[in-house]
Design a protein around this motif. Structure first.
Motif, PDB file in Angstrom:
ATOM      1  N   GLU A  75      -9.393   1.052  -0.208  1.00  0.00           N
ATOM      2  CA  GLU A  75      -9.738  -0.035   0.710  1.00  0.00           C
ATOM      3  C   GLU A  75     -10.119   0.546   2.076  1.00  0.00           C
ATOM      4  OE1 GLU A  75     -10.244  -3.875   2.080  1.00  0.00           O
ATOM      5  OE2 GLU A  75      -9.691  -3.366   0.021  1.00  0.00           O
ATOM      6  N   GLN A  76     -11.227   0.067   2.658  1.00  0.00           N
ATOM      7  CA  GLN A  76     -11.754   0.641   3.895  1.00  0.00           C
ATOM      8  C   GLN A  76     -10.752   0.569   5.058  1.00  0.00           C
ATOM      9  OE1 GLN A  76     -14.686   2.414   4.138  1.00  0.00           O
ATOM     10  NE2 GLN A  76     -13.800   2.994   6.113  1.00  0.00           N
ATOM     11  N   ASP A  77      -9.999  -0.522   5.149  1.00  0.00           N
ATOM     12  CA  ASP A  77      -9.005  -0.630   6.227  1.00  0.00           C
ATOM     13  C   ASP A  77      -7.935   0.455   6.114  1.00  0.00           C
ATOM     14  OD1 ASP A  77     -10.279  -2.765   7.389  1.00  0.00           O
ATOM     15  OD2 ASP A  77      -8.926  -4.292   6.584  1.00  0.00           O
ATOM     16  N   VAL A  78      -7.577   0.837   4.888  1.00  0.00           N
ATOM     17  CA  VAL A  78      -6.579   1.882   4.672  1.00  0.00           C
ATOM     18  C   VAL A  78      -7.186   3.248   5.019  1.00  0.00           C
ATOM     19  CG1 VAL A  78      -4.975   2.937   3.024  1.00  0.00           C
ATOM     20  CG2 VAL A  78      -5.447   0.469   2.905  1.00  0.00           C
ATOM     21  N   VAL A  79      -8.447   3.451   4.646  1.00  0.00           N
ATOM     22  CA  VAL A  79      -9.160   4.682   5.008  1.00  0.00           C
ATOM     23  C   VAL A  79      -9.215   4.819   6.530  1.00  0.00           C
ATOM     24  CG1 VAL A  79     -11.429   5.824   4.988  1.00  0.00           C
ATOM     25  CG2 VAL A  79     -10.531   4.783   2.884  1.00  0.00           C
ATOM     26  N   ASP A  80      -9.569   3.728   7.208  1.00  0.00           N
ATOM     27  CA  ASP A  80      -9.658   3.754   8.676  1.00  0.00           C
ATOM     28  C   ASP A  80      -8.304   4.083   9.302  1.00  0.00           C
ATOM     29  OD1 ASP A  80     -12.335   3.069   8.435  1.00  0.00           O
ATOM     30  OD2 ASP A  80     -12.020   0.951   8.918  1.00  0.00           O
ATOM     31  N   LEU A  81      -7.245   3.503   8.762  1.00  0.00           N
ATOM     32  CA  LEU A  81      -5.906   3.772   9.282  1.00  0.00           C
ATOM     33  C   LEU A  81      -5.538   5.242   9.102  1.00  0.00           C
ATOM     34  CD1 LEU A  81      -3.161   2.774  10.423  1.00  0.00           C
ATOM     35  CD2 LEU A  81      -2.479   2.360   8.049  1.00  0.00           C
ATOM     36  N   ALA A  82      -5.801   5.796   7.923  1.00  0.00           N
ATOM     37  CA  ALA A  82      -5.494   7.210   7.672  1.00  0.00           C
ATOM     38  C   ALA A  82      -6.269   8.106   8.630  1.00  0.00           C
ATOM     39  CB  ALA A  82      -5.809   7.567   6.217  1.00  0.00           C
ATOM     40  N   THR A 137      -6.089   1.262  -5.813  1.00  0.00           N
ATOM     41  CA  THR A 137      -5.140   0.385  -5.131  1.00  0.00           C
ATOM     42  C   THR A 137      -3.739   0.972  -5.135  1.00  0.00           C
ATOM     43  OG1 THR A 137      -6.457  -1.551  -5.736  1.00  0.00           O
ATOM     44  CG2 THR A 137      -4.188  -1.947  -5.052  1.00  0.00           C
ATOM     45  N   GLU A 138      -3.368   1.640  -6.227  1.00  0.00           N
ATOM     46  CA  GLU A 138      -2.045   2.272  -6.302  1.00  0.00           C
ATOM     47  C   GLU A 138      -1.880   3.308  -5.195  1.00  0.00           C
ATOM     48  OE1 GLU A 138       0.602   5.223  -9.199  1.00  0.00           O
ATOM     49  OE2 GLU A 138      -1.394   4.568  -9.854  1.00  0.00           O
ATOM     50  N   ALA A 139      -2.927   4.089  -4.935  1.00  0.00           N
ATOM     51  CA  ALA A 139      -2.873   5.104  -3.881  1.00  0.00           C
ATOM     52  C   ALA A 139      -2.762   4.449  -2.503  1.00  0.00           C
ATOM     53  CB  ALA A 139      -4.108   5.999  -3.945  1.00  0.00           C
ATOM     54  N   SER A 140      -3.511   3.362  -2.307  1.00  0.00           N
ATOM     55  CA  SER A 140      -3.449   2.651  -1.025  1.00  0.00           C
ATOM     56  C   SER A 140      -2.049   2.114  -0.763  1.00  0.00           C
ATOM     57  CB  SER A 140      -4.452   1.487  -1.013  1.00  0.00           C
ATOM     58  OG  SER A 140      -5.777   1.953  -1.076  1.00  0.00           O
ATOM     59  N   ILE A 141      -1.471   1.487  -1.770  1.00  0.00           N
ATOM     60  CA  ILE A 141      -0.129   0.915  -1.626  1.00  0.00           C
ATOM     61  C   ILE A 141       0.892   2.013  -1.373  1.00  0.00           C
ATOM     62  CG2 ILE A 141       1.732  -0.285  -2.867  1.00  0.00           C
ATOM     63  CD1 ILE A 141      -0.509  -1.964  -4.231  1.00  0.00           C
ATOM     64  N   LEU A 142       0.818   3.082  -2.149  1.00  0.00           N
ATOM     65  CA  LEU A 142       1.773   4.179  -2.005  1.00  0.00           C
ATOM     66  C   LEU A 142       1.651   4.827  -0.622  1.00  0.00           C
ATOM     67  CD1 LEU A 142       3.987   5.623  -3.579  1.00  0.00           C
ATOM     68  CD2 LEU A 142       2.247   7.175  -4.488  1.00  0.00           C
ATOM     69  N   PHE A 143       0.418   5.038  -0.174  1.00  0.00           N
ATOM     70  CA  PHE A 143       0.212   5.616   1.158  1.00  0.00           C
ATOM     71  C   PHE A 143       0.837   4.734   2.235  1.00  0.00           C
ATOM     72  CE2 PHE A 143      -2.283   5.719   5.095  1.00  0.00           C
ATOM     73  CZ  PHE A 143      -2.166   7.058   5.448  1.00  0.00           C
ATOM     74  N   LEU A 144       0.592   3.443   2.169  1.00  0.00           N
ATOM     75  CA  LEU A 144       1.119   2.522   3.178  1.00  0.00           C
ATOM     76  C   LEU A 144       2.647   2.469   3.150  1.00  0.00           C
ATOM     77  CD1 LEU A 144      -1.477  -0.368   2.779  1.00  0.00           C
ATOM     78  CD2 LEU A 144      -1.325   1.257   4.694  1.00  0.00           C
ATOM     79  N   GLN A 145       3.218   2.454   1.958  1.00  0.00           N
ATOM     80  CA  GLN A 145       4.683   2.425   1.848  1.00  0.00           C
ATOM     81  C   GLN A 145       5.297   3.716   2.378  1.00  0.00           C
ATOM     82  OE1 GLN A 145       4.993   1.652  -2.382  1.00  0.00           O
ATOM     83  NE2 GLN A 145       5.243  -0.558  -2.072  1.00  0.00           N
ATOM     84  N   GLN A 146       4.735   4.854   1.960  1.00  0.00           N
ATOM     85  CA  GLN A 146       5.272   6.145   2.395  1.00  0.00           C
ATOM     86  C   GLN A 146       5.065   6.349   3.894  1.00  0.00           C
ATOM     87  OE1 GLN A 146       3.415   9.159  -0.070  1.00  0.00           O
ATOM     88  NE2 GLN A 146       4.915   8.901  -1.714  1.00  0.00           N
TER      89      GLN A 146
END
Length: 195
Positions: A75-82, A137-146
């Protein structure tokens, strides 16, 4: 949500840049008088510990961000956050390393610590492997949780520096870390609700 997030990160980026520029402008070279030099380089055990612990902590956050940024289908918002996390923390690592050099302290003094308890938010080797192996999506969720847990640990360490530190520049950086990463925790919670 994207507009709000973009405005938030723009404001936080300006605050972090101002904090780091104020740290640089208070170096002993800026004023060569003995009293000014001793005032700008004053530091204590809490300051050294803060820098020694925050460097590997930030390095792991950059590694986590790099792992996510190397993936497709995120997801682009997750990419931007990273990307924002990496951009903010790399110059902070350089500043922390410069302070340890100035204070004649070893950077790797904390390397033998056991982070498995997780109280400092550090990810275990297993956690890092899970993120590396995840996709979509699994990677996005895991990244955000971690990263939420990681940021919570950084905020706690920075708060210790605010409470116990002696060096005004290190305290200013710790304050910026608390503000920036607390805001990012809120953004990550919002993003998790959308995935």
């Amino acid at each position: 949500m994207l507009t709000t997030r973009t405005a938030l990160f723009a404001a936080l980026s300006v605050a972090a840049a101002l904090t780091l520029s104020s740290c640089a402008s208070t170096s002993p070279a800026a004023d060569s008088s003995p009293s000014a030099s001793s005032a700008t380089t004053a530091f204590g055990t809490a300051d050294v510990t803060f820098a020694q612990m925050m460097i590997p902590h930030h390095e792991q956050a950059v590694e986590m961000s790099d792992d996510l940024l190397a993936k497709d289908g995120i997801e682009q918002d997750v990419v931007d956050l990273a990307a924002d996390i990496k951009a903010a923390q790399e110059p902070e690592i350089a500043q922390l390393q410069a302070w340890l050099t100035e204070w004649d302290a070893e950077e790797d003094a904390m390397s033998g610590m056991d982070h498995s308890a997780g109280s400092d938010g550090m990810m275990s080797a297993e956690d890092m492997t899970m993120l590396q192996d995840a996709s979509g999506t699994e990677a996005s969720i895991l990244f955000l949780q971690q990263m939420t847990l990681h940021h919570e640990g950084a905020v706690a360490m920075a708060q210790l520096e605010i409470n116990d530190g002696d060096n005004p520049d290190a305290i200013a950086l710790a304050t910026a870390i608390v503000e920036t990463q607390t805001a990012e925790i809120a953004v990550m919670a919002e993003l998790l609700e959308t995935l």
